[in-house]
Design a protein around this motif. Structure first.
Motif, PDB file in Angstrom:
ATOM      1  N   ARG A 157     -31.045 -19.684 -43.550  1.00  0.00           N
ATOM      2  CA  ARG A 157     -29.876 -19.351 -44.361  1.00  0.00           C
ATOM      3  C   ARG A 157     -28.884 -18.428 -43.657  1.00  0.00           C
ATOM      4  O   ARG A 157     -28.187 -17.639 -44.291  1.00  0.00           O
ATOM      5  CB  ARG A 157     -30.287 -18.675 -45.668  1.00  0.00           C
ATOM      6  CG  ARG A 157     -31.222 -19.449 -46.577  1.00  0.00           C
ATOM      7  CD  ARG A 157     -31.287 -18.751 -47.936  1.00  0.00           C
ATOM      8  NE  ARG A 157     -32.321 -19.282 -48.793  1.00  0.00           N
ATOM      9  CZ  ARG A 157     -33.533 -18.717 -48.952  1.00  0.00           C
ATOM     10  NH1 ARG A 157     -33.844 -17.629 -48.287  1.00  0.00           N
ATOM     11  NH2 ARG A 157     -34.407 -19.245 -49.768  1.00  0.00           N
ATOM     12  N   GLY A 158     -28.815 -18.500 -42.337  1.00  0.00           N
ATOM     13  CA  GLY A 158     -27.909 -17.614 -41.616  1.00  0.00           C
ATOM     14  C   GLY A 158     -26.949 -18.361 -40.727  1.00  0.00           C
ATOM     15  O   GLY A 158     -26.783 -19.579 -40.838  1.00  0.00           O
ATOM     16  N   LEU A 163     -31.879 -10.168 -41.290  1.00  0.00           N
ATOM     17  CA  LEU A 163     -32.299  -9.866 -39.927  1.00  0.00           C
ATOM     18  C   LEU A 163     -31.169 -10.213 -38.971  1.00  0.00           C
ATOM     19  O   LEU A 163     -30.634 -11.337 -38.998  1.00  0.00           O
ATOM     20  CB  LEU A 163     -33.553 -10.662 -39.564  1.00  0.00           C
ATOM     21  CG  LEU A 163     -34.902 -10.077 -39.985  1.00  0.00           C
ATOM     22  CD1 LEU A 163     -35.013  -9.993 -41.509  1.00  0.00           C
ATOM     23  CD2 LEU A 163     -36.044 -10.909 -39.432  1.00  0.00           C
ATOM     24  N   LEU A 164     -30.806  -9.249 -38.125  1.00  0.00           N
ATOM     25  CA  LEU A 164     -29.794  -9.456 -37.093  1.00  0.00           C
ATOM     26  C   LEU A 164     -30.496  -9.450 -35.740  1.00  0.00           C
ATOM     27  O   LEU A 164     -31.065  -8.432 -35.338  1.00  0.00           O
ATOM     28  CB  LEU A 164     -28.744  -8.345 -37.136  1.00  0.00           C
ATOM     29  CG  LEU A 164     -27.666  -8.435 -38.210  1.00  0.00           C
ATOM     30  CD1 LEU A 164     -26.881  -7.128 -38.280  1.00  0.00           C
ATOM     31  CD2 LEU A 164     -26.717  -9.583 -37.916  1.00  0.00           C
ATOM     32  N   VAL A 170     -31.445 -14.957 -41.578  1.00  0.00           N
ATOM     33  CA  VAL A 170     -31.476 -14.537 -40.177  1.00  0.00           C
ATOM     34  C   VAL A 170     -30.126 -14.864 -39.541  1.00  0.00           C
ATOM     35  O   VAL A 170     -29.664 -16.009 -39.594  1.00  0.00           O
ATOM     36  CB  VAL A 170     -32.605 -15.242 -39.400  1.00  0.00           C
ATOM     37  CG1 VAL A 170     -32.574 -14.834 -37.933  1.00  0.00           C
ATOM     38  CG2 VAL A 170     -33.958 -14.924 -40.016  1.00  0.00           C
ATOM     39  N   PHE A 171     -29.517 -13.859 -38.941  1.00  0.00           N
ATOM     40  CA  PHE A 171     -28.265 -14.028 -38.206  1.00  0.00           C
ATOM     41  C   PHE A 171     -28.519 -13.671 -36.746  1.00  0.00           C
ATOM     42  O   PHE A 171     -29.214 -12.695 -36.455  1.00  0.00           O
ATOM     43  CB  PHE A 171     -27.165 -13.133 -38.794  1.00  0.00           C
ATOM     44  CG  PHE A 171     -26.659 -13.601 -40.128  1.00  0.00           C
ATOM     45  CD1 PHE A 171     -25.455 -14.276 -40.236  1.00  0.00           C
ATOM     46  CD2 PHE A 171     -27.408 -13.388 -41.276  1.00  0.00           C
ATOM     47  CE1 PHE A 171     -24.999 -14.720 -41.465  1.00  0.00           C
ATOM     48  CE2 PHE A 171     -26.954 -13.820 -42.513  1.00  0.00           C
ATOM     49  CZ  PHE A 171     -25.745 -14.490 -42.604  1.00  0.00           C
ATOM     50  N   CYS A 172     -27.970 -14.464 -35.846  1.00  0.00           N
ATOM     51  CA  CYS A 172     -28.213 -14.263 -34.419  1.00  0.00           C
ATOM     52  C   CYS A 172     -26.900 -14.089 -33.669  1.00  0.00           C
ATOM     53  O   CYS A 172     -25.914 -14.791 -33.953  1.00  0.00           O
ATOM     54  CB  CYS A 172     -28.971 -15.452 -33.822  1.00  0.00           C
ATOM     55  SG  CYS A 172     -30.556 -15.816 -34.590  1.00  0.00           S
ATOM     56  N   LEU A 207     -33.002 -21.203 -35.504  1.00  0.00           N
ATOM     57  CA  LEU A 207     -33.632 -20.104 -36.244  1.00  0.00           C
ATOM     58  C   LEU A 207     -32.702 -19.631 -37.357  1.00  0.00           C
ATOM     59  O   LEU A 207     -33.134 -19.401 -38.490  1.00  0.00           O
ATOM     60  CB  LEU A 207     -33.968 -18.956 -35.301  1.00  0.00           C
ATOM     61  CG  LEU A 207     -34.700 -17.763 -35.920  1.00  0.00           C
ATOM     62  CD1 LEU A 207     -36.057 -18.181 -36.481  1.00  0.00           C
ATOM     63  CD2 LEU A 207     -34.870 -16.646 -34.890  1.00  0.00           C
ATOM     64  N   ALA A 208     -31.416 -19.499 -37.049  1.00  0.00           N
ATOM     65  CA  ALA A 208     -30.449 -19.103 -38.076  1.00  0.00           C
ATOM     66  C   ALA A 208     -30.252 -20.217 -39.098  1.00  0.00           C
ATOM     67  O   ALA A 208     -30.228 -19.969 -40.306  1.00  0.00           O
ATOM     68  CB  ALA A 208     -29.116 -18.742 -37.420  1.00  0.00           C
ATOM     69  N   PHE A 209     -30.134 -21.450 -38.635  1.00  0.00           N
ATOM     70  CA  PHE A 209     -29.885 -22.584 -39.523  1.00  0.00           C
ATOM     71  C   PHE A 209     -31.012 -22.767 -40.534  1.00  0.00           C
ATOM     72  O   PHE A 209     -30.775 -22.991 -41.720  1.00  0.00           O
ATOM     73  CB  PHE A 209     -29.714 -23.856 -38.694  1.00  0.00           C
ATOM     74  CG  PHE A 209     -29.527 -25.107 -39.505  1.00  0.00           C
ATOM     75  CD1 PHE A 209     -28.325 -25.374 -40.121  1.00  0.00           C
ATOM     76  CD2 PHE A 209     -30.564 -26.023 -39.655  1.00  0.00           C
ATOM     77  CE1 PHE A 209     -28.149 -26.528 -40.877  1.00  0.00           C
ATOM     78  CE2 PHE A 209     -30.400 -27.175 -40.403  1.00  0.00           C
ATOM     79  CZ  PHE A 209     -29.180 -27.432 -41.016  1.00  0.00           C
TER      80      PHE A 209
END
Length: 292
Positions: A143-144, A89-90, A121-123, A138-140
């Protein structure tokens, strides 16, 4: 809530990302305002027709002051049930929800609850006023990674760089174990996915060890992968002060992640304060961690 010009920049870059998708990929595009709009209910194959539909969908998105981040991400997080195929998810946002679930801890915890075995999840955080806490954690927790760029002019490079980073997944569900090392002081304790253009950086503390053994395990498609490496410890190399600071920084991140999940506790706050003072680390969350 990011502003129309900033949103226009993001939309132009998303068009380029759609063009970079490969035939074996599946994708979706979601716009989140008060009402969430999805290109398709789940994931779409990559064809000339779906690319055109995705661009037409993206082009019509407009900026408004109402943002429902949780409702946009919840159905997508529930899709990550396959072990062998990554669900990435970006999220492009300022991290400031105004409708629906707006409490940062609730958003992070509730979404992380749905995390599938191969979900990350990457932000990309952008805007004049950022909720760095929400996007970062949220990313941490999923796994993002996160990248922040307040200036609209710098957004294209950041968006393309983040997509380039995740374009080639190598190893999913990565875990590491160490023989001869106190693993309770190894960070991050939950490793991110491994990508071709990325790396894995693991921080720990040594005492009198002469050598350590690293066992790295993960999955690539349906195959179980494992590597064991014996690493000698140089007799005269105690590491640098910057290495020690990086270890402390990642331990602080781990503790903040605990507080997101469990709530604030005096002993956790004291650990952050001690590490920050001892290693001269400025933490961005001391005034942002919510108590609700």
């Amino acid at each position: 809530s990011m502003g129309s010009k900033r949103l226009d920049t993001i939309k132009q870059e998303i068009r380029k990302l759609i063009d970079r998708l490969r035939p074996e990929d599946r994708f979706n595009v979601v716009g989140f305002k008060q009402n969430v709009k999805q290109l398709v209910p789940a994931l779409s194959p990559v064809t000339a027709e779906t690319r055109a539909a995705a661009w037409q969908f993206t082009r019509t998105l407009q900026s408004s002051g109402r943002t429902d981040i949780y409702a946009s991400l919840e159905p997508l997080m529930k899709l990550g049930t396959e072990r062998a195929r990554p669900l990435i998810l970006l999220l492009y946002s300022d991290g400031r929800p105004t409708v629906g679930v707006i409490n940062s801890r609730k958003i992070i915890n509730n979404l992380t609850r749905y995390q599938g075995p191969s979900t990350s999840v990457f932000c990309v955080g952008t805007g004049e006023y950022l909720n760095q806490y929400l996007l970062d954690m949220l990313a941490f927790r999923n796994r993002g990674l996160v990248a922040f760029e307040k200036n609209r002019e710098g957004l294209p490079d950041v968006i393309q760089s983040v997509f380039g980073y995740i374009e080639d997944p190598l190893l999913l569900q990565v875990t590491a174990s160490f023989q001869g090392v106190d693993e309770t002081e190894v960070y991050p304790q939950r490793l991110p996915q491994l990508f071709l253009k990325g790396d894995l950086r693991i921080w720990g503390r040594l005492q009198d060890q002469k050598s350590i053994t690293l066992r790295l395990v993960g999955e690539a498609y349906d195959e179980h992968k494992e590597i064991v490496i014996d690493l000698p410890v140089p007799e005269r190399d105690n590491g640098t002060y910057e290495l020690a600071r990086q270890w402390a920084f990642h331990k602080i991140y781990h503790i903040v992640g605990q507080m997101v999940q469990e709530g604030e506790r005096p002993e956790l706050i004291e650990q952050i304060r001690f590490l920050s003072q001892t290693y001269r680390i400025t933490t961005p969350y001391s005034e942002q961690i919510e108590k609700k």
